[in-house]
Design a protein around this motif. Structure first.
Motif, PDB file in Angstrom:
ATOM      1  N   CYS A 131       0.838  -1.209   0.000  1.00 40.74           N
ATOM      2  CA  CYS A 131       0.000   0.000   0.000  1.00 40.74           C
ATOM      3  C   CYS A 131       0.871   1.257   0.000  1.00 40.74           C
ATOM      4  CB  CYS A 131      -0.919  -0.018   1.226  1.00 40.74           C
ATOM      5  SG  CYS A 131      -1.912   1.485   1.442  1.00 40.74           S
ATOM      6  N   ARG A 132       1.857   1.270   0.881  1.00 43.40           N
ATOM      7  CA  ARG A 132       2.732   2.447   0.965  1.00 43.40           C
ATOM      8  C   ARG A 132       3.503   2.653  -0.340  1.00 43.40           C
ATOM      9  NH1 ARG A 132       3.809   4.555   6.044  1.00 43.40           N
ATOM     10  NH2 ARG A 132       2.825   3.474   7.790  1.00 43.40           N
ATOM     11  N   GLN A 133       4.057   1.564  -0.865  1.00 49.76           N
ATOM     12  CA  GLN A 133       4.829   1.671  -2.108  1.00 49.76           C
ATOM     13  C   GLN A 133       3.953   2.149  -3.259  1.00 49.76           C
ATOM     14  OE1 GLN A 133       6.803  -1.953  -3.252  1.00 49.76           O
ATOM     15  NE2 GLN A 133       7.374  -1.174  -5.260  1.00 49.76           N
ATOM     16  N   HIS A 134       2.762   1.560  -3.373  1.00 48.01           N
ATOM     17  CA  HIS A 134       1.863   1.940  -4.467  1.00 48.01           C
ATOM     18  C   HIS A 134       1.446   3.400  -4.334  1.00 48.01           C
ATOM     19  CE1 HIS A 134      -1.067   1.293  -7.664  1.00 48.01           C
ATOM     20  NE2 HIS A 134      -1.966   1.905  -6.915  1.00 48.01           N
ATOM     21  N   ARG A 160       3.138   5.821  -2.964  1.00 50.22           N
ATOM     22  CA  ARG A 160       4.272   6.661  -3.379  1.00 50.22           C
ATOM     23  C   ARG A 160       4.390   6.710  -4.895  1.00 50.22           C
ATOM     24  NH1 ARG A 160       6.879   4.250   1.221  1.00 50.22           N
ATOM     25  NH2 ARG A 160       7.701   2.590  -0.106  1.00 50.22           N
ATOM     26  N   GLU A 161       4.259   5.547  -5.544  1.00 50.80           N
ATOM     27  CA  GLU A 161       4.388   5.501  -7.002  1.00 50.80           C
ATOM     28  C   GLU A 161       3.285   6.296  -7.688  1.00 50.80           C
ATOM     29  OE1 GLU A 161       4.361   1.362  -7.824  1.00 50.80           O
ATOM     30  OE2 GLU A 161       6.450   1.020  -7.197  1.00 50.80           O
ATOM     31  N   VAL A 162       2.065   6.141  -7.196  1.00 50.23           N
ATOM     32  CA  VAL A 162       0.935   6.852  -7.803  1.00 50.23           C
ATOM     33  C   VAL A 162       1.114   8.356  -7.656  1.00 50.23           C
ATOM     34  CG1 VAL A 162      -1.524   7.324  -7.514  1.00 50.23           C
ATOM     35  CG2 VAL A 162      -0.729   4.977  -7.610  1.00 50.23           C
ATOM     36  N   LEU A 163       1.552   8.801  -6.494  1.00 48.80           N
ATOM     37  CA  LEU A 163       1.752  10.239  -6.274  1.00 48.80           C
ATOM     38  C   LEU A 163       2.881  10.775  -7.152  1.00 48.80           C
ATOM     39  CD1 LEU A 163       1.351  10.403  -2.390  1.00 48.80           C
ATOM     40  CD2 LEU A 163      -0.223  11.321  -4.099  1.00 48.80           C
ATOM     41  N   GLU A 164       3.944   9.964  -7.345  1.00 48.12           N
ATOM     42  CA  GLU A 164       5.056  10.406  -8.194  1.00 48.12           C
ATOM     43  C   GLU A 164       4.636  10.506  -9.654  1.00 48.12           C
ATOM     44  OE1 GLU A 164       8.062   7.554  -7.460  1.00 48.12           O
ATOM     45  OE2 GLU A 164       8.575   8.310  -5.458  1.00 48.12           O
ATOM     46  N   GLN A 165       3.740   9.604 -10.092  1.00 48.22           N
ATOM     47  CA  GLN A 165       3.323   9.574 -11.493  1.00 48.22           C
ATOM     48  C   GLN A 165       2.160  10.517 -11.789  1.00 48.22           C
ATOM     49  OE1 GLN A 165       2.394   5.441 -12.043  1.00 48.22           O
ATOM     50  NE2 GLN A 165       4.489   4.753 -11.594  1.00 48.22           N
ATOM     51  N   ALA A 166       1.509  10.991 -10.756  1.00 45.41           N
ATOM     52  CA  ALA A 166       0.314  11.817 -10.957  1.00 45.41           C
ATOM     53  C   ALA A 166       0.676  13.167 -11.564  1.00 45.41           C
ATOM     54  CB  ALA A 166      -0.412  12.015  -9.630  1.00 45.41           C
ATOM     55  N   CYS A 193      -6.431  -2.456  -0.105  1.00 42.15           N
ATOM     56  CA  CYS A 193      -5.372  -3.067   0.702  1.00 42.15           C
ATOM     57  C   CYS A 193      -5.916  -3.411   2.085  1.00 42.15           C
ATOM     58  CB  CYS A 193      -4.179  -2.112   0.878  1.00 42.15           C
ATOM     59  SG  CYS A 193      -3.683  -1.218  -0.605  1.00 42.15           S
ATOM     60  N   ARG A 194      -5.357  -4.461   2.672  1.00 37.73           N
ATOM     61  CA  ARG A 194      -5.595  -4.740   4.084  1.00 37.73           C
ATOM     62  C   ARG A 194      -4.318  -4.381   4.821  1.00 37.73           C
ATOM     63  NH1 ARG A 194      -5.954 -10.428   7.321  1.00 37.73           N
ATOM     64  NH2 ARG A 194      -6.731  -9.597   9.299  1.00 37.73           N
ATOM     65  N   ILE A 195      -4.387  -3.369   5.688  1.00 33.34           N
ATOM     66  CA  ILE A 195      -3.181  -2.838   6.322  1.00 33.34           C
ATOM     67  C   ILE A 195      -3.099  -3.177   7.802  1.00 33.34           C
ATOM     68  CG2 ILE A 195      -2.964  -0.964   4.660  1.00 33.34           C
ATOM     69  CD1 ILE A 195      -4.246   0.896   6.690  1.00 33.34           C
ATOM     70  N   GLY A 196      -4.104  -3.865   8.320  1.00 37.09           N
ATOM     71  CA  GLY A 196      -4.093  -4.253   9.726  1.00 37.09           C
ATOM     72  C   GLY A 196      -5.147  -5.306   9.969  1.00 37.09           C
ATOM     73  N   GLY A 197      -5.389  -5.634  11.248  1.00 33.95           N
ATOM     74  CA  GLY A 197      -6.362  -6.666  11.577  1.00 33.95           C
ATOM     75  C   GLY A 197      -7.723  -6.429  10.948  1.00 33.95           C
ATOM     76  N   ASP A 198      -8.348  -5.294  11.280  1.00 35.43           N
ATOM     77  CA  ASP A 198      -9.648  -4.952  10.693  1.00 35.43           C
ATOM     78  C   ASP A 198      -9.582  -3.592  10.011  1.00 35.43           C
ATOM     79  OD1 ASP A 198      -9.363  -3.432  12.946  1.00 35.43           O
ATOM     80  OD2 ASP A 198     -11.338  -3.849  13.784  1.00 35.43           O
ATOM     81  N   GLU A 199      -8.405  -3.252   9.513  1.00 39.87           N
ATOM     82  CA  GLU A 199      -8.199  -1.970   8.841  1.00 39.87           C
ATOM     83  C   GLU A 199      -7.879  -2.200   7.361  1.00 39.87           C
ATOM     84  OE1 GLU A 199      -5.964   1.088  11.442  1.00 39.87           O
ATOM     85  OE2 GLU A 199      -5.175  -0.869  12.039  1.00 39.87           O
ATOM     86  N   PHE A 200      -8.499  -1.398   6.527  1.00 37.50           N
ATOM     87  CA  PHE A 200      -8.287  -1.481   5.085  1.00 37.50           C
ATOM     88  C   PHE A 200      -7.959  -0.084   4.550  1.00 37.50           C
ATOM     89  CE2 PHE A 200     -10.932  -4.991   6.297  1.00 37.50           C
ATOM     90  CZ  PHE A 200     -10.541  -6.043   5.491  1.00 37.50           C
TER      91      PHE A 200
END
Length: 702
Positions: free
Chosen positions: A295-298, A300-306, A356-363
């Motif tokens: 999630c973090r990598q994507h 960053r990439e999306v913001l760089e390409q925007a 993305c699922r970034i935690g137990g019940d966090e998306f």
């Protein structure tokens, strides 16, 4: 003698007719020239590193060099001028000099003489000493034969070693003919790998082993030396299955043609495992969604390409009421709910969004090329679909979702900042009302920074003794005597001034300081009470987290034993939140505390939903009427009705009833007349530092 030319060497002059002296001199010159030629011939033959032999037209030995005799050392005694080669071979066979002839002597001899009579081709001959000789023979114009013998033992040993290495190698290998583009030979491993028999592999065009898209590159690769194993080549089995391979090549002159020895490493399974590991490193195993690092990598990439005006929105989704699912039904049910929740959300997001699922019940949801309005509409749809019931193994389960989001370029173009802002928006939405979505606002960041500074200051206050305990009296409404003091925590900040407990106590619970603060308050209160009259008790508030952490009983016992205070002089005030904890722990702790004689008071009574049942199920000694009812005493008839009912309930259950927030005499008088036992409020005194060795109890005025 190795050179078998014979001459008359008696030393006598040859007989000639008398005549002219010149004829004699000419003959002598001719003989000298012949002798010199013979010497030079002998020297030339001996200089040749191969074995050399001359036979006459009847296959009899004429001459041979030393190397020839050395090669046939076991038959050297048979080498005499005029001896037939066939006779020498027959004697050698009888001696066992030619192991290949064993058991088939006549056939072997006939084959050998056949080679002699039809020269021009090479053939090999093994000797009893283990050497292998390459034989090449040619007919001379005079009818004789010249033969060449080359010892190829070392070459044959290397060839045998290579053949053994080639044929039995677990690595797939084949020999490639560069000119024809076909495979000359393949080992068993290669046949097994590609699904062909050895006969089928021999002569197979190598292009059949490669997909059509790479055949041209493969042909170039197979014709060159290539030890670089960094590239991966796709190859085809006979059944059409695709293999991932790494190929190494070595060009060589193989048996008279330009060829390549090709080694093939099958990395199909390794690549599959690598791809699986790479997928697992970037995806959640349970739901198959992208995980937090992805999630973090994507993002960053999306913001760089925007583009400069392109909107990128990050939405954080927190499932509501999910913890009770795990607590009630177990983690297996929780996993099923999470998987189904992920599926529902996946069906709602646009094609270019990443869930993305970034935690137990966090998306998290990363929207690209979607407006803020579109992102908000999708978020609301997610809240709606997740509020619908989940049916799991016959059980109907209800959860929900709360969402916070932040957008680029409006809020920030930095990925980490955008994550923090979306989290702040989610926190604000959960604090305001669950089941909603909220976008980031600048004030949220300021509040978060302020909260962070307050946390730092609170930690310093706990560490450096900046907190203190004040005590507010609780009096008997009939006699006006002080019966108890409630310990109230105070924090006077050097710059902020007095920080309200309802600000810093929840913060202490959130950052994990409540146990440490709780020990401090209990210890201070018990020590202070030792300086009061024996009949005056001390009341201490206990956080639900102290119950949850499981250390409360030992903390209380330690405070009593350290101070020497009798357990009957301590009251612990708890709220309904403690009793709402699942499981037997709160009930067991309360009953153990009562077993020591410690009083248990239910604070803020009347503001919850199940207080009546709690009174029947727990061994309380006191109930405290919340001050909100006292403040509305004059204006709300319902408040008076609740107060009257609570006092009557307490009396019938044998409990002490105390009222909080009494500031006026009229309130005191009403409560006293209704039968309320104790009162607390500014009318009787504000919280103050500990009163040591009180000479007389506090009395009511008027």
């Amino acid at each position: 003698m190795y050179l078998g030319l014979e001459h008359d060497i008696t030393g006598k002059e040859p007989c000639v007719a008398s005549g002219d002296g010149e004829d004699l001199r000419s003959l002598d010159t001719a003989l000298q020239a012949a002798s010199l030629a013979e010497t030079r011939l002998r020297e030339a033959i001996e200089a040749i590193p191969q074995g050399l032999v001359f036979l006459d037209e009847e296959d009899r030995y004429i001459l041979w060099n030393e190397k020839y005799a050395e090669i046939y050392e076991k038959s050297a005694d048979l080498l005499k001028p005029g001896v037939k080669l066939g006779d020498a071979l027959r004697i050698g066979i009888a001696r066992g000099d030619y192991p290949e002839a064993l058991g088939q002597e006549e056939e072997w001899l006939a084959s050998r003489l056949q080679h002699l009579r039809q020269p021009g081709t090479r053939h090999e001959q093994w000797l009893s000493n283990g050497n292998c000789i390459m034989i090449e023979e040619r007919r001379l114009g005079s009818g004789g034969t010249i033969g060449v013998r080359v010892d190829i033992t070392d070459l044959k040993q290397k060839e045998a070693a290579f053949r053994l290495l080639f044929e039995r190698n677990p690595l797939a290998m084949f020999v490639y003919d560069i000119d024809s583009g076909c495979i000359c030979a393949a080992n068993e491993s290669a046949c097994s790998l590609f699904g062909y028999s050895a006969d089928e592999m021999a002569g197979l065009p190598a292009r059949h082993l490669f997909p059509e898209t790479v055949r041209a590159r493969a042909a170039d690769m197979l014709a060159t030396d290539r030890a670089d194993t960094g590239d991966c080549w796709k190859m085809l089995r006979r059944d059409g299955a695709c293999l991932e391979t790494v190929i190494a090549t070595r060009t060589s002159d193989i048996q008279g043609f330009a060829g390549t020895i090709v080694s093939i490493f099958d990395v199909t399974e390794r690549r599959r495992i690598e791809q699986r590991m790479a997928h697992m490193a970037r995806h959640d195993e349970l739901t198959g969604l992208a995980n937090r690092p992805h999630c973090r990598q994507h993002l960053r990439e999306v913001l760089e390409q925007a583009g400069p005006h392109e909107t990128v929105t990050l939405a954080l989704v927190d499932l509501d009421h999910f913890k009770p699912v795990n607590d009630t039904y177990g983690h297996h049910f929780g996993d099923i709910v999470l998987t189904e929740a992920a599926r529902r959300m996946r069906d709602l997001i646009p094609p270019e969004a990443l869930l993305c699922r970034i935690g137990g019940d966090e998306f998290a949801l990363i929207f690209r090329r979607s407006s803020l309005t579109q992102a908000e509409l999708v978020s609301k749809s997610i809240i709606t679909t997740l509020s619908e019931p989940f049916f799991v193994q016959g059980h109907m389960i209800h959860i929900g979702a709360t969402i916070g989001f932040a957008s680029s370029p409006y809020d920030s173009r930095d990925a980490e900042t955008l994550l923090r802002y979306a989290d702040l928006a989610l926190y604000a939405a959960k604090g305001e009302r669950r089941g909603t979505c909220r976008s980031f606002e600048a004030g949220m960041d300021a509040a978060a920074q302020e909260k962070n500074r307050l946390e730092i200051d609170l930690r310093a206050a706990v560490r450096e003794g900046g907190l203190e305990v004040h005590y507010q009296p609780i009096v008997d409404l009939q006699s006006g005597e002080v019966e108890c003091y409630e310990a109230l925590l105070r924090w006077h900040h050097p710059e902020r001034g007095a920080v309200p407990p309802d600000v810093f106590v929840p913060l202490a619970e959130e950052i994990g300081l409540i146990d440490q603060i709780g020990r401090f308050v209990l210890g201070s209160a018990c020590t202070a009470a030792m300086g009061w009259p024996d009949h005056v008790k001390v009341a201490v508030n206990v956080s639900p987290l102290q119950f949850r952490n499981g250390n409360l009983l030992s903390t209380v016992i330690n405070a009593l034993s350290t101070s020497g205070l009798a357990a009957e002089r301590l009251e612990l005030e708890i709220t309904e939140a403690v009793l709402m904890e699942k499981g037997p722990r709160p009930s067991a702790i309360i009953r153990n505390l009562r077993a020591f004689g410690i009083g248990i008071s239910l604070d803020d009574f009347g503001t919850g939903y199940s207080s009546l049942s709690y009174l029947l199920n727990y061994p309380f000694t006191k109930i405290k009427i919340d001050k909100s009812f006292i403040l509305n005493l004059d204006d709300e008839a319902s408040s008076r009705a609740v107060i009257r009912a609570v006092i009557g309930l307490g009396r019938s259950l044998g409990l002490t009833v105390a009222a909080e927030g009494i500031e006026r005499e009229i309130e005191r008088d009403y409560l006293r007349d209704e039968g309320c036992t104790q009162g607390q409020g500014y009318l009787f005194g504000k919280a103050a530092p500990a009163v040591v060795n009180q000479a007389s109890p506090v009395r009511l005025v008027g």
